[in-house]
Design a protein around this motif. Structure first.
Motif, PDB file in Angstrom:
ATOM      1  N   LYS A   4       0.826  -1.206   0.000  1.00 22.79           N
ATOM      2  CA  LYS A   4       0.000   0.000   0.000  1.00 22.79           C
ATOM      3  C   LYS A   4       0.863   1.259   0.000  1.00 22.79           C
ATOM      4  N   GLN A   5       1.811   1.257   0.915  1.00 25.61           N
ATOM      5  CA  GLN A   5       2.706   2.419   1.004  1.00 25.61           C
ATOM      6  C   GLN A   5       3.497   2.613  -0.274  1.00 25.61           C
ATOM      7  N   LEU A  10       4.357   5.778  -5.219  1.00 23.98           N
ATOM      8  CA  LEU A  10       4.588   5.747  -6.658  1.00 23.98           C
ATOM      9  C   LEU A  10       3.392   6.348  -7.398  1.00 23.98           C
ATOM     10  N   ALA A  11       2.376   6.695  -6.634  1.00 25.50           N
ATOM     11  CA  ALA A  11       1.141   7.210  -7.232  1.00 25.50           C
ATOM     12  C   ALA A  11       0.560   6.197  -8.220  1.00 25.50           C
ATOM     13  N   LEU A  12       0.608   4.952  -7.804  1.00 20.02           N
ATOM     14  CA  LEU A  12       0.023   3.890  -8.611  1.00 20.02           C
ATOM     15  C   LEU A  12      -0.914   3.081  -7.714  1.00 20.02           C
ATOM     16  N   SER A  13      -1.695   2.216  -8.331  1.00 19.38           N
ATOM     17  CA  SER A  13      -2.553   1.371  -7.502  1.00 19.38           C
ATOM     18  C   SER A  13      -1.776   0.146  -7.036  1.00 19.38           C
ATOM     19  N   GLN A  14      -2.280  -0.463  -5.999  1.00 19.73           N
ATOM     20  CA  GLN A  14      -1.646  -1.688  -5.509  1.00 19.73           C
ATOM     21  C   GLN A  14      -1.636  -2.744  -6.613  1.00 19.73           C
ATOM     22  N   THR A  15      -2.732  -2.773  -7.348  1.00 22.50           N
ATOM     23  CA  THR A  15      -2.835  -3.750  -8.435  1.00 22.50           C
ATOM     24  C   THR A  15      -1.628  -3.666  -9.351  1.00 22.50           C
ATOM     25  N   THR A  16      -1.389  -2.470  -9.835  1.00 25.39           N
ATOM     26  CA  THR A  16      -0.322  -2.287 -10.806  1.00 25.39           C
ATOM     27  C   THR A  16       1.042  -2.620 -10.221  1.00 25.39           C
ATOM     28  N   VAL A  17       1.249  -2.172  -9.024  1.00 26.12           N
ATOM     29  CA  VAL A  17       2.529  -2.454  -8.390  1.00 26.12           C
ATOM     30  C   VAL A  17       2.705  -3.958  -8.230  1.00 26.12           C
ATOM     31  N   VAL A  27       1.506  -4.554 -17.928  1.00 22.97           N
ATOM     32  CA  VAL A  27       2.003  -3.315 -17.346  1.00 22.97           C
ATOM     33  C   VAL A  27       3.172  -2.790 -18.186  1.00 22.97           C
ATOM     34  N   ASN A  28       3.121  -1.537 -18.417  1.00 18.69           N
ATOM     35  CA  ASN A  28       4.128  -0.842 -19.218  1.00 18.69           C
ATOM     36  C   ASN A  28       5.548  -1.116 -18.697  1.00 18.69           C
ATOM     37  N   GLU A  29       6.435  -1.412 -19.631  1.00 20.77           N
ATOM     38  CA  GLU A  29       7.808  -1.730 -19.214  1.00 20.77           C
ATOM     39  C   GLU A  29       8.452  -0.578 -18.468  1.00 20.77           C
ATOM     40  N   GLU A  30       8.144   0.588 -18.917  1.00 21.90           N
ATOM     41  CA  GLU A  30       8.657   1.786 -18.256  1.00 21.90           C
ATOM     42  C   GLU A  30       8.173   1.851 -16.803  1.00 21.90           C
ATOM     43  N   THR A  31       6.870   1.601 -16.643  1.00 20.87           N
ATOM     44  CA  THR A  31       6.289   1.589 -15.298  1.00 20.87           C
ATOM     45  C   THR A  31       6.917   0.485 -14.449  1.00 20.87           C
ATOM     46  N   ARG A  32       7.046  -0.663 -15.066  1.00 16.81           N
ATOM     47  CA  ARG A  32       7.619  -1.783 -14.332  1.00 16.81           C
ATOM     48  C   ARG A  32       8.998  -1.415 -13.786  1.00 16.81           C
ATOM     49  N   ARG A  33       9.768  -0.801 -14.640  1.00 11.06           N
ATOM     50  CA  ARG A  33      11.113  -0.420 -14.220  1.00 11.06           C
ATOM     51  C   ARG A  33      11.046   0.515 -13.008  1.00 11.06           C
ATOM     52  N   ARG A  34      10.185   1.486 -13.105  1.00  9.85           N
ATOM     53  CA  ARG A  34      10.036   2.422 -11.994  1.00  9.85           C
ATOM     54  C   ARG A  34       9.686   1.686 -10.698  1.00  9.85           C
TER      55      ARG A  34
END
Lengths: 340, 340
Positions: A4-5, A10-17, A27-34
């Motif tokens: 959650k934290q 990361l200003a993302l949802s738990q799902t995405t993380v 999930v976007n590779e760029e996002t994944r990297r972040r």
DNA sequence: AGAGTCTTCCAAAGCGCTTTGGCTTTCTCG
DNA sequence: CGAGAAAGCCAAAGCGCTTTGGAAGACTCT
């Protein structure tokens, strides 16, 4: 630091993380990297209890450990464990030992399966028609048997060594050297390995028109003392054997002592071959008379069982494939032609 | 069958059922009986994963298992485990072995604590200023050390045997028998037990104005082969010792073989005392010359450690109490007056 | 330009238990 | 008899993760 934290920062949802971390494609590779990066930087590790509850996966393999005041765990066990642990480590698997009353292991098996405490189990020292094997098979948890059971109407996965072949070869060698009266000092003959070894010896003898006298085969717990006693009994008879096959190095210690106590010698009066599971702390080549052995590293078997368990857990291995490893026959000074 | 279903069929709330089952006081005894009864009848068992997530308690004790191709697990370990398992069973505790690179156990300790994977851990074969002890102490997980570390500015809970006292007594006996040149074949002298044993021998010698020659003490892995080599080396010197103290029965096997190979005898030429951890499969009284020993059952130690861990988990034991068990000196045929 | 298709992300519903806070009901006693 | 306490129960909020079922936006194609 929990999901959650991490998601919040990361200003993302738990799902995405969660998905980013677990390698899901959407999930976007760029996002994944972040995400990966932030997770590493903050040392985020998903809470296994939570993951367990959600997925049912534990990352653990189980073993039901028979215990009781009169139950001795074999020193073989620890060597097997070395191999198992070595492999398990590289795959971040833990091993959970669930102690059970030796006479009622079923309850414990049911518990660890019902509770989803482990992803897979292994079974060792099986007997023919072993109830544990039948049980875990019906319970439907992935498992590997170290050794073999027999007499089921289903197949199962196992890793075993060729006990029959090993002792067949050993006996054949002794027979070729002119021995006619062989003896077998075996482990617990309710276990399959012991049955197979005896079968190997008998088959070799039969091939030469010989047989194994009932008085020349014994089944005992594999201690030094039992090796000693069995040998005394064997050699004090009238038709004493001139060669002994022995199921463990520890018993072989007792055999050697008994032979010496009787004023006899190896291999002059008695030839000896023992099975060697390859302990680092007791080597056959270091016996007073270097010991001939049938050799198979039980440690390697442990690693192999772990490997197969891991493969089954991740779905890479399926079906009921059994594998049987060949055993080396290593000839050293403890065998010679039959006396007389 | 989960809590929800059970509660529903009893027409009670999950809260009440949970409390009834866990012995909370705010539930009517009559109701509790009903609940208990229904739970038993339907074989309800709370899901440990869920309970873990909610409470943080796991019902497991942990051990970090050092592994690696060149790392051998001691056969002592399995005997300790027997005792531990035996006690753990009676308290429904499981044992989780977390394999770790022998050179980096810290990561694993941190992981199992951070992840709340176990309720307590034990540490074995500690060294002075052992980093593992310092680590688990700061991590704040309940733990017991089997053996002792030294040189910390904090206290901790341990169960150890009186290694120094045992070897002091053994050496004193040998000295009383007229021996002047003692040797010590020890285990890894980076571990506390070995240090204590050496100290015991030195103290006994010092009390008689004698000392332990540096060439007469050796520190090796406790294998048969190392016992043999050490003994050969010792006995082939000019001022060969007339008595040997040895840290394990397995090494003692090698000692006996070496003595025999050199055409010497026990106890005629060399007296021998070894430490016996009480293995069911190798008994000192069954050595060709019955072996004198310092004896302490490592199996009982395992049971005791489990008992203390259980007590700590449930809050019954607190503080840093260390306990040291006395060791029996058992005199058998392997000791005699000094030759000459 | 509008329909259809990906891509990328999210809200929310579990998983099964414990525990907090509160609500009834019954009991006690001045 | 009424107030306060105690007993007995419940609804709902976690614990921290995964996964379902969309939704919004970007892109392609006719």
């Amino acid at each position: 630091m929990n999901l959650k934290q991490l998601a919040h920062m990361l200003a993302l949802s738990q799902t995405t993380v969660s998905r980013a971390l677990n390698g899901y494609p959407e999930v976007n590779e760029e996002t994944r990297r972040r995400v990966m990066d932030a997770a590493k930087r903050h040392g985020y590790r998903p809470n296994p209890s939570a993951r367990r509850l959600a997925t049912g996966k534990t990352g653990m393999i189980g073993y039901v450990l028979p215990t009781g005041a009169s139950v001795d765990i074999d020193p073989h066990f620890v060597e097997f464990l070395s191999g198992l642990g070595d492999y398990a480590r590289s795959h971040e698997l833990d091993l959970v030992l669930s102690p059970a009353d030796a006479d009622d292991q079923e309850t414990t098996y049911r518990r660890i399966v019902a509770n989803r405490q482990v992803d897979a189990v292994y079974i060792s020292s099986p007997r023919p028609a072993d109830r544990r094997v039948a049980l875990v098979n019906t319970l439907g948890i992935p498992f590997i048997v170290h050794g073999r059971s027999e007499g089921f109407d289903f197949d199962y996965a196992f890793t075993d060594i060729d006990n029959e072949g090993a002792f067949h070869e050993a006996a054949r060698l002794l027979i070729q050297l002119g021995h006619r009266r062989l003896a077998l000092i075996n482990g617990d003959d309710r276990e399959t390995f012991a049955i197979h070894r005896e079968r190997g010896v008998r088959r070799a003898l039969a091939a030469s028109g010989l047989s194994l006298s009932e008085r020349h085969v014994c089944s005992v717990d594999m201690t030094e003392e039992n090796g000693y006693r069995a040998t005394r009994r064997l050699l004090e008879e009238d038709d004493a054997p001139t060669a002994i096959a022995c199921s463990s190095l520890i018993m072989a210690l007792g055999v050697v002592r008994a032979v010496r106590d009787l004023g006899l010698s190896i291999p002059g009066d008695v030839s000896l071959i023992a099975h060697d599971d390859v302990f680092p702390w007791l080597r056959p080549e270091n016996f007073s008379v270097p010991l001939s052995t049938t050799r198979s590293s039980i440690r390697l078997a442990g690693a192999r069982v772990a490997e197969r368990l891991a493969a089954r857990i991740s779905g890479l291995e399926e079906g009921a494939r059994g594998e049987v490893w060949p055993v080396d026959l290593v000839v050293r000074g403890s065998v010679a032609g039959a006396p007389g």
